[in-house]
Write a protein that holds these residues in place. Structure first.
Motif, short mmCIF file in Angstrom:
data_model
loop_
_atom_site.label_atom_id
_atom_site.label_comp_id
_atom_site.label_asym_id
_atom_site.label_seq_id
_atom_site.Cartn_x
_atom_site.Cartn_y
_atom_site.Cartn_z
N ARG A 170 49.88 52.70 4.88
CA ARG A 170 50.97 51.73 5.02
C ARG A 170 51.02 51.18 6.44
O ARG A 170 51.19 49.98 6.66
CB ARG A 170 52.31 52.40 4.70
CG ARG A 170 52.58 52.66 3.24
CD ARG A 170 53.98 53.26 3.07
NE ARG A 170 54.23 53.73 1.74
CZ ARG A 170 54.64 52.96 0.73
NH1 ARG A 170 54.83 51.67 0.94
NH2 ARG A 170 54.85 53.48 -0.46
N THR A 197 48.38 48.24 -4.94
CA THR A 197 48.97 46.92 -5.18
C THR A 197 50.25 46.75 -4.37
O THR A 197 50.49 45.69 -3.77
CB THR A 197 49.26 46.74 -6.68
OG1 THR A 197 48.03 46.86 -7.41
CG2 THR A 197 49.87 45.38 -6.96
N GLU A 198 51.04 47.80 -4.33
CA GLU A 198 52.30 47.76 -3.56
C GLU A 198 52.06 47.46 -2.09
O GLU A 198 52.82 46.70 -1.48
CB GLU A 198 53.02 49.11 -3.71
CG GLU A 198 54.29 49.24 -2.88
CD GLU A 198 54.79 50.66 -2.80
OE1 GLU A 198 55.51 50.98 -1.84
OE2 GLU A 198 54.47 51.47 -3.69
#
Length: 301
Positions: free
Chosen positions: A210, A281-282
Motif C-alpha cells: 500500500r 485491484t483495491e
C-alpha cells in the motif's frame, strides 16, 4: 486515483511493530511442533480430492481409490517442492530490498524476522518432501530461469506483490487442508503451522505494498502492474497444475489435456486467487489492461 496516507495505526511502521510483538509471542519450531516420525495412514488423502487437477475428469472416474490417493501424494509433493523454492526466492528478494534501503527501523527488523520464519519453513518443506518420498522434479524451467534476470526489476512494489501472489494463493489452499480431517495428519500439521505464520507475512506485505503504491509515480505504477501480472502468469500455472501423471502411471498427454480443460480445477484456481485479486485491484495494481494476463494465469474468469 489518489492514494491518501493511511491512518497512523495502519502505517507500515505501526504494522511492523505489531507483527514483531506477535512474532515474539507466537512463533513455532517445525522440528518440535510436528511429529515427523508418526506413521502415514494407508489410503488416506494427502490433499483434498476436490482440489486435485484431475478431479471429476473421465480419467478420474477410471481410477480406483488407491490411485487417486497416490495422485494426491504426488501433487502434495509438487506443492511442497515449489513452496520450498518460492520461500528461497522471497528471502532473496527481501535481502536485495533491505540492502537497497539500509533501514534500521521496525520495518527492516520485521523483514529480517520474516526471513527467519521463511528459513524454518524451507526446512519444514524439505522434511515434508522426505516423508512424502516421491520423485523430485524441481522447479519448472519457465519459473527458474527468468527469475535471476527479472528479480532486479522488481523493487518495492513487485517484491511485495510477488510475495503476495504466492503466499495468498497457497494460504487459501492450505487453510482448507488444515481443517480437512480426510487429509493425512502430517499434511494438516504442516499447513496449520505455515498459515499461522504466513498470516503475519501477508499483513506485512500488504502494508508495504500500500505504501509503495501510494508513493509511486504514474509511470512507475503502470510498469509494476504489468510486472506483477507477468509474475502471476509465469508462477501460478506451474504451481497449481502439477505435471506428475507419468509418476502415477497415467497417460501423460491425455492427463495433461484433461487437467488443462477441467472445469473443477479451473474453479479451484480462481477460488485460490480471489482474495489476492480483490486486494491488488483495491490498491490499483490490476486494471483492465492486465486482465488478459490474469486470465492466462488462471486466476480470473
Amino acid at each position: 486515483m489518489t492514494h491518501q496516507a493511511p491512518p497512523s495505526s495502519r502505517t507500515p511502521d505501526a504494522v511492523a511493530r505489531r507483527l514483531l510483538t506477535a512474532t515474539a509471542a507466537r512463533s513455532y519450531d517445525p522440528g518440535t511442533e510436528i511429529d515427523w516420525d508418526a506413521p502415514l495412514p494407508a489410503d488416506t488423502w494427502f490433499w483434498p480430492p476436490e482440489r486435485l487437477t484431475l478431479y471429476g475428469t473421465p480419467l478420474w472416474e477410471r481410477m480406483n481409490h488407491r490411485q487417486r490417493v497416490e495422485l494426491s501424494r504426488h501433487e502434495a509433493a509438487h506443492l511442497a517442492e515449489l513452496g520450498h523454492w518460492f520461500e528461497l526466492a522471497i528471502i532473496r528478494m527481501f535481502s536485495r530490498y533491505l540492502m537497497s534501503q539500509g533501514g534500521l527501523d521496525a520495518r527492516a527488523f520485521y523483514a529480517l524476522t520474516e526471513m527467519a520464519d521463511e528459513t524454518r519453513h524451507i526446512t519444514m518443506f524439505g522434511r515434508l518432501l522426505n516423508r512424502l518420498d516421491r520423485p523430485y522434479h524441481g522447479v519448472p524451467a519457465r519459473v527458474r530461469y527468468p527469475f535471476p534476470l527479472v528479480d532486479p526489476l522488481f523493487q518495492g512494489i513487485t517484491t511485495f506483490a510477488s510475495a503476495l501472489v504466492i503466499e495468498e494463493v497457497l494460504d487459501r489452499l492450505q487453510r482448507e487442508v488444515a481443517q480437512d480431517e480426510r487429509v493425512q495428519p502430517l499434511l494438516r500439521a504442516v499447513c496449520r503451522l505455515h498459515v499461522s505464520e504466513e498470516a503475519r507475512h501477508v499483513s506485512f506485505a500488504r502494508a508495504e505494498l500500500r505504501e509503495a503504491v501510494r508513493l509511486a509515480s504514474r509511470g512507475h505504477l503502470a510498469r509494476h502492474r504489468v510486472l506483477t501480472a507477468l509474475v502471476a502468469y509465469y508462477t501460478v500455472p506451474p504451481l497449481l497444475r502439477p505435471d506428475r501423471y507419468g509418476d502415477v502411471g497415467l497417460p501423460v498427454k491425455e492427463a495433461r489435456r484433461q487437467a488443462l480443460h477441467n472445469p473443477h480445477h479451473r474453479e479451484t484456481m480462481r477460488w485460490s486467487g480471489e482474495k489476492l485479486l480483490a486486494f491488488l485491484t483495491e490498491v490499483d495494481l490490476i486494471r483492465p489492461a492486465q486482465h488478459h494476463l490474469w486470465r492466462r494465469a488462471g486466476l480470473m474468469a
